[in-house]
Design a protein around this motif. Structure first.
Motif, PDB file in Angstrom:
ATOM      1  N   VAL A   1      -2.526   1.984  12.770  1.00  0.00           N
ATOM      2  CA  VAL A   1      -3.011   1.641  11.429  1.00  0.00           C
ATOM      3  C   VAL A   1      -3.946   2.748  10.951  1.00  0.00           C
ATOM      4  N   ALA A   2      -3.412   3.587  10.090  1.00  0.00           N
ATOM      5  CA  ALA A   2      -4.171   4.683   9.492  1.00  0.00           C
ATOM      6  C   ALA A   2      -3.592   4.943   8.120  1.00  0.00           C
ATOM      7  N   LEU A   3      -4.453   5.322   7.173  1.00  0.00           N
ATOM      8  CA  LEU A   3      -4.006   5.609   5.816  1.00  0.00           C
ATOM      9  C   LEU A   3      -3.497   7.045   5.734  1.00  0.00           C
ATOM     10  N   LEU A   4      -2.231   7.188   5.399  1.00  0.00           N
ATOM     11  CA  LEU A   4      -1.669   8.531   5.263  1.00  0.00           C
ATOM     12  C   LEU A   4      -2.285   9.283   4.094  1.00  0.00           C
ATOM     13  N   SER A   5      -2.793   8.555   3.104  1.00  0.00           N
ATOM     14  CA  SER A   5      -3.452   9.222   1.971  1.00  0.00           C
ATOM     15  C   SER A   5      -4.731   9.934   2.413  1.00  0.00           C
ATOM     16  N   ASP A   6      -5.217   9.654   3.614  1.00  0.00           N
ATOM     17  CA  ASP A   6      -6.357  10.380   4.192  1.00  0.00           C
ATOM     18  C   ASP A   6      -5.886  11.529   5.070  1.00  0.00           C
TER      19      ASP A   6
ATOM     20  N   MET B   1       0.857  -1.190   0.000  1.00  0.00           N
ATOM     21  CA  MET B   1       0.000   0.000   0.000  1.00  0.00           C
ATOM     22  C   MET B   1       0.889   1.234   0.000  1.00  0.00           C
ATOM     23  N   LEU B   2       0.666   2.111  -0.982  1.00  0.00           N
ATOM     24  CA  LEU B   2       1.516   3.279  -1.187  1.00  0.00           C
ATOM     25  C   LEU B   2       0.728   4.571  -1.040  1.00  0.00           C
TER      26      LEU B   2
ATOM     27  N   THR C   1       5.688   6.741  -0.430  1.00  0.00           N
ATOM     28  CA  THR C   1       5.971   6.170   0.881  1.00  0.00           C
ATOM     29  C   THR C   1       4.963   5.058   1.136  1.00  0.00           C
ATOM     30  N   SER C   2       5.203   4.308   2.198  1.00  0.00           N
ATOM     31  CA  SER C   2       4.172   3.404   2.676  1.00  0.00           C
ATOM     32  C   SER C   2       2.940   4.247   2.996  1.00  0.00           C
ATOM     33  N   ASN C   3       1.761   3.687   2.792  1.00  0.00           N
ATOM     34  CA  ASN C   3       0.525   4.425   3.072  1.00  0.00           C
ATOM     35  C   ASN C   3       0.036   4.182   4.492  1.00  0.00           C
TER      36      ASN C   3
END
Length: 103
Positions: free
Chosen positions: A47-52, A26-27, A39-41
């Protein structure tokens, strides 16, 4: 190591972050000052999505606990995160963004 197509370059706008995946990884993809990064997402703290999250200059803020990471290096810049993000080489070929991932 292998290069994987992850998005069209036009899909990642300046100052934006976008989720992608390749090779079961997951990127998070970024474009900062005309340069693309990956980066890793997943936040290294929880556990949280950095894309958010919120992109502030060259740092991404986790949407859960506000941990801050330096996108170009992956360095954790604020607590509660202490572990860096994994970063990946990015290149543009034609219209496509490619990320190098170990297989």
């Amino acid at each position: 190591m292998a290069w994987h197509v992850v998005a069209k370059a036009e899909e990642v706008g300046e100052g934006q972050v976008r989720a992608a995946s390749a090779a079961q990884t997951m990127l998070a993809l970024y474009k900062i000052d005309g340069t693309y990064y990956a980066t890793s997402n997943i936040c290294t703290h929880a556990v949280a999505l950095l894309s958010d999250g919120y992109l502030d200059g060259d740092c991404i803020e986790c949407p859960v606990h506000a941990a801050l990471f330096h996108v170009p290096t992956g360095e954790a810049r604020s607590e509660p995160a202490t572990e860096p993000l994994q970063t990946f080489p990015v290149k543009v070929e034609g219209e496509m963004l490619m990320v190098e991932i170990a297989e």
